[in-house]
Motif scaffolding. Structure first.
Motif, PDB file in Angstrom:
ATOM      1  N   HIS A  40       0.810  -1.225   0.000  1.00 55.47           N
ATOM      2  CA  HIS A  40       0.000   0.000   0.000  1.00 55.47           C
ATOM      3  C   HIS A  40       0.838   1.268   0.000  1.00 55.47           C
ATOM      4  O   HIS A  40       0.287   2.378   0.077  1.00 55.47           O
ATOM      5  N   LEU A  41       2.168   1.125  -0.081  1.00 55.76           N
ATOM      6  CA  LEU A  41       3.053   2.280  -0.117  1.00 55.76           C
ATOM      7  C   LEU A  41       3.768   2.358  -1.450  1.00 55.76           C
ATOM      8  O   LEU A  41       4.161   1.328  -2.011  1.00 55.76           O
ATOM      9  N   ARG A  42       3.933   3.566  -1.936  1.00 57.94           N
ATOM     10  CA  ARG A  42       4.674   3.791  -3.184  1.00 57.94           C
ATOM     11  C   ARG A  42       5.715   4.878  -2.949  1.00 57.94           C
ATOM     12  O   ARG A  42       5.366   6.017  -2.608  1.00 57.94           O
ATOM     13  N   LEU A  43       6.974   4.512  -3.106  1.00 53.23           N
ATOM     14  CA  LEU A  43       8.045   5.491  -2.937  1.00 53.23           C
ATOM     15  C   LEU A  43       7.950   6.541  -4.031  1.00 53.23           C
ATOM     16  O   LEU A  43       7.947   6.228  -5.217  1.00 53.23           O
ATOM     17  N   CYS A  44       7.877   7.810  -3.616  1.00 49.23           N
ATOM     18  CA  CYS A  44       7.756   8.866  -4.622  1.00 49.23           C
ATOM     19  C   CYS A  44       8.792   9.973  -4.435  1.00 49.23           C
ATOM     20  O   CYS A  44       8.870  10.877  -5.267  1.00 49.23           O
ATOM     21  N   GLY A  45       9.588   9.902  -3.349  1.00 50.10           N
ATOM     22  CA  GLY A  45      10.572  10.963  -3.162  1.00 50.10           C
ATOM     23  C   GLY A  45      11.533  10.672  -2.039  1.00 50.10           C
ATOM     24  O   GLY A  45      11.345   9.738  -1.251  1.00 50.10           O
ATOM     25  N   ILE A  46      12.596  11.474  -1.988  1.00 53.04           N
ATOM     26  CA  ILE A  46      13.528  11.427  -0.874  1.00 53.04           C
ATOM     27  C   ILE A  46      13.734  12.854  -0.373  1.00 53.04           C
ATOM     28  O   ILE A  46      13.509  13.827  -1.093  1.00 53.04           O
ATOM     29  N   HIS A  47      14.158  12.941   0.866  1.00 53.57           N
ATOM     30  CA  HIS A  47      14.354  14.249   1.492  1.00 53.57           C
ATOM     31  C   HIS A  47      15.580  14.154   2.393  1.00 53.57           C
ATOM     32  O   HIS A  47      15.853  13.110   2.982  1.00 53.57           O
ATOM     33  N   THR A  48      16.303  15.242   2.496  1.00 50.28           N
ATOM     34  CA  THR A  48      17.414  15.290   3.446  1.00 50.28           C
ATOM     35  C   THR A  48      17.537  16.692   4.002  1.00 50.28           C
ATOM     36  O   THR A  48      17.013  17.653   3.437  1.00 50.28           O
ATOM     37  N   ARG A  84      24.706  19.519  -4.140  1.00 50.96           N
ATOM     38  CA  ARG A  84      25.388  18.572  -5.032  1.00 50.96           C
ATOM     39  C   ARG A  84      25.325  17.153  -4.487  1.00 50.96           C
ATOM     40  O   ARG A  84      25.090  16.193  -5.222  1.00 50.96           O
ATOM     41  N   TYR A  85      25.530  17.028  -3.183  1.00 50.96           N
ATOM     42  CA  TYR A  85      25.577  15.701  -2.555  1.00 50.96           C
ATOM     43  C   TYR A  85      24.236  14.981  -2.671  1.00 50.96           C
ATOM     44  O   TYR A  85      24.181  13.821  -3.090  1.00 50.96           O
ATOM     45  N   ILE A  86      23.155  15.659  -2.314  1.00 49.42           N
ATOM     46  CA  ILE A  86      21.861  14.986  -2.315  1.00 49.42           C
ATOM     47  C   ILE A  86      21.372  14.721  -3.734  1.00 49.42           C
ATOM     48  O   ILE A  86      20.779  13.669  -4.017  1.00 49.42           O
ATOM     49  N   LEU A  87      21.623  15.629  -4.677  1.00 51.66           N
ATOM     50  CA  LEU A  87      21.205  15.370  -6.052  1.00 51.66           C
ATOM     51  C   LEU A  87      22.028  14.249  -6.675  1.00 51.66           C
ATOM     52  O   LEU A  87      21.521  13.451  -7.475  1.00 51.66           O
ATOM     53  N   SER A  88      23.300  14.158  -6.292  1.00 54.92           N
ATOM     54  CA  SER A  88      24.132  13.051  -6.752  1.00 54.92           C
ATOM     55  C   SER A  88      23.619  11.729  -6.186  1.00 54.92           C
ATOM     56  O   SER A  88      23.548  10.715  -6.903  1.00 54.92           O
ATOM     57  N   PHE A  89      23.240  11.733  -4.916  1.00 59.38           N
ATOM     58  CA  PHE A  89      22.677  10.530  -4.304  1.00 59.38           C
ATOM     59  C   PHE A  89      21.377  10.145  -5.005  1.00 59.38           C
ATOM     60  O   PHE A  89      21.142   8.961  -5.295  1.00 59.38           O
ATOM     61  N   ALA A  90      20.538  11.122  -5.288  1.00 59.98           N
ATOM     62  CA  ALA A  90      19.274  10.844  -5.977  1.00 59.98           C
ATOM     63  C   ALA A  90      19.531  10.219  -7.345  1.00 59.98           C
ATOM     64  O   ALA A  90      18.860   9.252  -7.735  1.00 59.98           O
ATOM     65  N   GLU A  91      20.505  10.744  -8.085  1.00 55.21           N
ATOM     66  CA  GLU A  91      20.838  10.173  -9.394  1.00 55.21           C
ATOM     67  C   GLU A  91      21.309   8.740  -9.271  1.00 55.21           C
ATOM     68  O   GLU A  91      20.947   7.868 -10.081  1.00 55.21           O
ATOM     69  N   ARG A  92      22.117   8.468  -8.243  1.00 58.83           N
ATOM     70  CA  ARG A  92      22.640   7.110  -8.068  1.00 58.83           C
ATOM     71  C   ARG A  92      21.524   6.116  -7.815  1.00 58.83           C
ATOM     72  O   ARG A  92      21.509   5.026  -8.393  1.00 58.83           O
ATOM     73  N   ILE A  93      20.573   6.478  -6.942  1.00 59.42           N
ATOM     74  CA  ILE A  93      19.527   5.505  -6.636  1.00 59.42           C
ATOM     75  C   ILE A  93      18.553   5.347  -7.800  1.00 59.42           C
ATOM     76  O   ILE A  93      17.996   4.262  -8.006  1.00 59.42           O
ATOM     77  N   ILE A  94      18.357   6.394  -8.577  1.00 59.14           N
ATOM     78  CA  ILE A  94      17.513   6.278  -9.771  1.00 59.14           C
ATOM     79  C   ILE A  94      18.148   5.305 -10.755  1.00 59.14           C
ATOM     80  O   ILE A  94      17.483   4.423 -11.319  1.00 59.14           O
ATOM     81  N   GLU A  95      19.461   5.442 -10.960  1.00 57.64           N
ATOM     82  CA  GLU A  95      20.168   4.586 -11.922  1.00 57.64           C
ATOM     83  C   GLU A  95      20.343   3.167 -11.404  1.00 57.64           C
ATOM     84  O   GLU A  95      20.166   2.195 -12.145  1.00 57.64           O
ATOM     85  N   MET A  96      20.694   3.016 -10.109  1.00 60.07           N
ATOM     86  CA  MET A  96      20.994   1.693  -9.561  1.00 60.07           C
ATOM     87  C   MET A  96      19.746   0.846  -9.364  1.00 60.07           C
ATOM     88  O   MET A  96      19.766  -0.367  -9.591  1.00 60.07           O
ATOM     89  N   TYR A  97      18.663   1.488  -8.929  1.00 60.26           N
ATOM     90  CA  TYR A  97      17.490   0.715  -8.522  1.00 60.26           C
ATOM     91  C   TYR A  97      16.286   0.935  -9.436  1.00 60.26           C
ATOM     92  O   TYR A  97      15.250   0.289  -9.251  1.00 60.26           O
ATOM     93  N   VAL A 147      14.279   3.411  -9.575  1.00 59.10           N
ATOM     94  CA  VAL A 147      13.134   4.043  -8.925  1.00 59.10           C
ATOM     95  C   VAL A 147      12.807   5.362  -9.625  1.00 59.10           C
ATOM     96  O   VAL A 147      13.679   6.004 -10.216  1.00 59.10           O
ATOM     97  N   LYS A 148      11.550   5.721  -9.558  1.00 56.40           N
ATOM     98  CA  LYS A 148      11.118   7.012 -10.082  1.00 56.40           C
ATOM     99  C   LYS A 148      10.844   7.936  -8.909  1.00 56.40           C
ATOM    100  O   LYS A 148      10.089   7.589  -7.992  1.00 56.40           O
ATOM    101  N   LEU A 149      11.466   9.102  -8.896  1.00 61.12           N
ATOM    102  CA  LEU A 149      11.283  10.060  -7.815  1.00 61.12           C
ATOM    103  C   LEU A 149      10.489  11.251  -8.316  1.00 61.12           C
ATOM    104  O   LEU A 149      10.909  11.941  -9.242  1.00 61.12           O
ATOM    105  N   ASN A 150       9.340  11.477  -7.706  1.00 58.78           N
ATOM    106  CA  ASN A 150       8.554  12.668  -8.035  1.00 58.78           C
ATOM    107  C   ASN A 150       9.158  13.927  -7.426  1.00 58.78           C
ATOM    108  O   ASN A 150       8.966  15.022  -7.957  1.00 58.78           O
ATOM    109  N   PHE A 151       9.858  13.754  -6.304  1.00 62.22           N
ATOM    110  CA  PHE A 151      10.493  14.914  -5.682  1.00 62.22           C
ATOM    111  C   PHE A 151      11.770  14.518  -4.954  1.00 62.22           C
ATOM    112  O   PHE A 151      11.926  13.374  -4.520  1.00 62.22           O
ATOM    113  N   VAL A 152      12.667  15.496  -4.860  1.00 65.38           N
ATOM    114  CA  VAL A 152      13.879  15.377  -4.050  1.00 65.38           C
ATOM    115  C   VAL A 152      13.942  16.632  -3.183  1.00 65.38           C
ATOM    116  O   VAL A 152      13.995  17.750  -3.694  1.00 65.38           O
ATOM    117  N   GLY A 153      13.915  16.443  -1.884  1.00 73.06           N
ATOM    118  CA  GLY A 153      14.046  17.560  -0.958  1.00 73.06           C
ATOM    119  C   GLY A 153      15.507  17.781  -0.608  1.00 73.06           C
ATOM    120  O   GLY A 153      16.171  16.878  -0.104  1.00 73.06           O
TER     121      GLY A 153
END
Length: 421
Positions: A183-191, A208-221, A223-229
């Motif tokens: 019942h849960l759908r991952l749609c974003g990350i925040h830091t 730079r750090y958090i956007l780089s992390f977001a890119e890595r998890i999008i590519e590795m796993y 996942v689709k992220l609707n938002f990055v905080g």
């Protein structure tokens, strides 16, 4: 609110005190708008700005900020109620916090808060349980505690053992957990790395750090992220030797990073929050001198305001006691003298200024603690010794509006612009 003749003068302070009494918080909406405009004009235009209500949750102030197009970040059900009082739409709310109750989670779902951020694996399990009861699929964000600690933050929120978020290295555990939570759908990350940061380079590195992390998890796993905080942490200079955050430098240092990320992920929103930067400069805490006295060679001015209203001015939250900018409003020019500025509380810790050089003070004069629009009343032990609240007023287009009265301890009434000059 700076020390300046155009706004706060002795005669104006005296008029406000006559109308609303002291102690009194004064907020200048022009200064708030100026701070919002500075961020918008310097940062990448695609960034969605959120106001952190914890900095100052007064509904009238929140409403005015929201009406400029700024979104709202909140962390409790009473903040949610205050935001709703201010007319904030659920689709423009972000809700986070490390210890959400089941009641909070149900309310967040029922109200349709758009950006819902979880902070632990167990919280994900509780959200799943409630979503299953409600037969809903819930879009969820996850707060990440980064591995790298920030240098230059006055208060570090990540990069070390913290109650906030899920460690960066545990992100694969999040994905495994979500596989068994239908019942849960991952749609974003925040830091959020830290707060009161005055270094443009530090904030740019955080982005730079958090956007780089977001890119890595999008590519590795995949996942689709609707938002990055990407957090915020914009500081203001309170104390001697501190320099103002250079937003020109920050905008230049971060623009390319944001642009490159959006070129690869054009459907992902980038969220950034700020509380202190938007409202701190706009506020002044005004108190009236009741008595002056000398004790063992030290001059004291005892005022009707104190640390129960402004704990930060008394040193709360700082490792070393430093004075906020403090000015006096007196009817004529006088020689300076060094004072301990005390409040009415029965504790020696009730000092809102130590060794402050001011014009010689007499009973009936006024002092103001400047840069008090953020974490003033909201971060103070207002019930200590059971004094009344200070009133809060808003300066708006040359008019004054009462936005909290002395008995409004929880959520003050929403006020429209007043005709009282």
């Amino acid at each position: 609110m700076e020390k300046k003749g155009e706004r706060l003068t002795y005669s104006f302070i005296r008029e406000l005190a006559a109308s609303y009494s002291t102690p009194l918080y004064i907020y200048d909406l022009e200064t708030v708008q100026r701070q919002i405009d500075k961020i918008r004009s310097k940062m990448h235009p695609s960034i969605k700005l959120f106001y952190s209500m914890k900095a100052n949750p007064n509904p009238t102030l929140v409403q005015r900020i929201y009406q400029t197009g700024v979104n709202i970040e909140l962390c409790s059900l009473l903040e949610l109620a205050a935001a709703q009082t201010a007319g904030v739409a659920a689709e423009r709310m972000m809700y986070l916090g490390p210890g959400k109750s089941a009641e909070e989670i149900r309310t967040i779902m029922d109200q349709g808060v758009r950006y819902f951020v979880a902070e632990s694996l167990q919280e994900l399990e509780l959200i799943e349980q409630i979503a299953q009861e409600k037969r809903k699929t819930v879009p969820i964000g996850v707060r990440i505690n980064p591995e790298v600690a920030v240098r230059g933050a006055r208060l570090q929120m990540g990069g070390k053992a913290r109650q906030f978020g899920i460690d960066e290295g545990q992100f694969p555990d999040v994905l495994r957990k979500l596989q068994v939570l239908p019942h849960l759908r991952l749609c974003g990350i925040h830091t959020y790395h830290g707060t009161r940061i005055l270094s443009a380079n530090t904030i740019a590195e955080n982005i730079r750090y958090i956007l780089s992390f977001a890119e890595r998890i999008i590519e590795m796993y995949g996942v689709k992220l609707n938002f990055v905080g990407i957090g915020g942490g914009f500081g203001i200079p309170y104390f001697a030797g501190e320099k103002e955050l250079d937003l020109d430098e920050l905008g230049q240092a971060s623009y390319g990073t944001v642009e490159q990320f959006l070129q690869k992920q054009p459907e992902t929103e980038i969220l950034m929050e700020s509380g202190r930067y938007l409202v701190a400069e706009a506020g002044a805490y005004v108190a009236q001198v009741r008595y002056t006295k000398r004790s063992q060679g030290v001059h004291f001015a005892v005022t009707d305001g104190g640390t129960h209203h402004h704990a930060a001015a008394g040193g709360s939250g700082n490792a070393f006691r430093k004075n906020f900018p403090i000015v006096a409003y007196v009817p004529e020019q006088r020689a300076e003298q060094e004072y301990e500025l005390a409040g009415p509380l029965c504790t020696p810790n009730d000092l809102i200024g130590k060794k402050v050089r001011l014009p010689e003070l007499h009973p009936g004069d006024y002092i103001a603690v400047l840069k008090s629009g953020a974490y003033g009343l909201t971060a103070s032990p207002a019930l200590f010794l059971s004094h009344r609240l200070p009133r809060e007023v808003l300066l708006e287009r040359g008019k004054v509006t009462l936005i909290r009265d002395v008995d409004e301890y929880i959520i003050p009434k929403l006020r429209k612009e007043s005709n009282t000059d």
